[in-house]
Design an enzyme around this catalytic site. Structure first.
Site, short mmCIF file in Angstrom:
data_model
loop_
_atom_site.label_atom_id
_atom_site.label_comp_id
_atom_site.label_asym_id
_atom_site.label_seq_id
_atom_site.Cartn_x
_atom_site.Cartn_y
_atom_site.Cartn_z
CG ASN A 123 -1.83 1.18 1.31
OD1 ASN A 123 -1.95 1.95 0.37
ND2 ASN A 123 -2.47 1.35 2.46
CE LYS A 140 -0.22 3.11 4.78
NZ LYS A 140 -0.11 3.21 6.24
CG HIS A 147 -5.64 1.44 5.26
ND1 HIS A 147 -5.18 2.40 6.15
CD2 HIS A 147 -4.61 0.58 5.07
CE1 HIS A 147 -3.93 2.12 6.48
NE2 HIS A 147 -3.57 1.02 5.84
CD GLU A 193 -3.13 5.36 6.56
OE1 GLU A 193 -3.30 5.43 5.33
OE2 GLU A 193 -2.09 4.94 7.09
N GLY A 219 2.66 2.05 10.95
CA GLY A 219 3.56 3.20 10.83
C GLY A 219 4.17 3.66 12.13
CB SER A 239 5.39 -1.88 11.92
OG SER A 239 4.88 -0.57 12.17
#
Length: 248
Positions: free
Chosen positions: A12, A14, A95, A97, A171, A211
């Site tokens: 991904n 992003k 997702h 986010e 992240g 991560s």
């Protein structure tokens, strides 16, 4: 991992990249890559066509989002039909986010998943708990509720790859231990067994995100119910190939 579940690694990107960066990624994606692993990269929507045209044909390309209807007055959105028209066949939906930055509720994510499947796309729906939910021992409650919301709109499980991404590990440099990840994956598979059927539970791929690095991917990949990864920042770097080859 069941022999009927092919190892799956998604990248991904992003909101990262330009054509020069994408060209660099394309170069390292030429491998060598384990042919027993299915690989898909999710790129910004303005680069869907460029990425599909230049990425090796063996690598799938995904949109990072799409809307719940085919067309209309929805400024800034793209539809599954548009994703397909760009030559792509995957989409990442729900997702963390999208859920937590853009406040997309479970019902909207479920509607998006349903329409994407109806339109012929393959879908990576994302689920996962926040840190306070994990610390409050609410992980199962949260991820089962997210799965329950998806259930009415999933018409074809063979085109669905579930991504479990604990929000506290995305992240942050924190990673669920292989044991923590395996525990949630096993419970999700049992949930599918109880709420869909045994065949879907056995065949549906459940991948881990949060991560994932070249340093921890092999230990995670050894776990019975972890069928691959959804990788964020590391998918922009040559190390992504090591993660793809975690089962090699």
């Amino acid at each position: 991992m069941s022999s009927q579940r092919k190892f799956f690694v998604g990248g991904n990107w992003k909101m990262n990249g330009d054509k020069a960066t994408i060209n660099e990624i394309i170069e390292f994606m030429k491998g060598p890559i384990n042919t027993n692993t299915e690989v898909v990269v999710g790129c910004p929507q303005c680069y869907l066509m460029y990425t599909r045209q230049h990425m090796p044909a063996s690598i799938g390309v995904a949109a990072q989002n799409c809307y719940k209807v085919a067309k209309g007055a929805f400024t800034g959105e793209i539809s599954p039909a548009m994703v397909k028209d760009c030559g792509c066949e995957w989409v990442i939906l729900g997702h963390s986010e999208r859920r937590n930055v853009f406040n997309e509720p479970d019902k909207l994510i479920s509607d998006k998943v349903g329409h994407a499947l109806e339109a012929g796309l393959k879908v990576i729906p994302c689920i996962g708990e926040k840190l306070e939910e994990r610390e409050g021992n609410r992980t199962e409650e949260v991820v089962f509720a997210q799965m329950k919301a998806l259930l009415p709109n999933i018409s074809d499980w063979s085109r669905v790859v579930i991504a479990y991404e604990p929000v506290w590990a995305i992240g942050t440099g924190k990673t669920a231990t292989p044991e923590q990840a395996q525990d949630v994956h096993a419970k999700l598979r049992q949930w599918l067994r109880e709420n869909v059927n045994a065949q879907v539970a056995e065949s549906t791929r459940i991948i881990y995100g949060g991560s994932v690095t070249s340093g921890n991917c092999q230990e995670l990949a050894k776990k019975t119910d972890i069928d691959g990864f959804l990788v964020g920042g590391a998918s922009l770097k040559p190390d992504f190939v090591h993660i793809i080859n975690a089962r090699t």
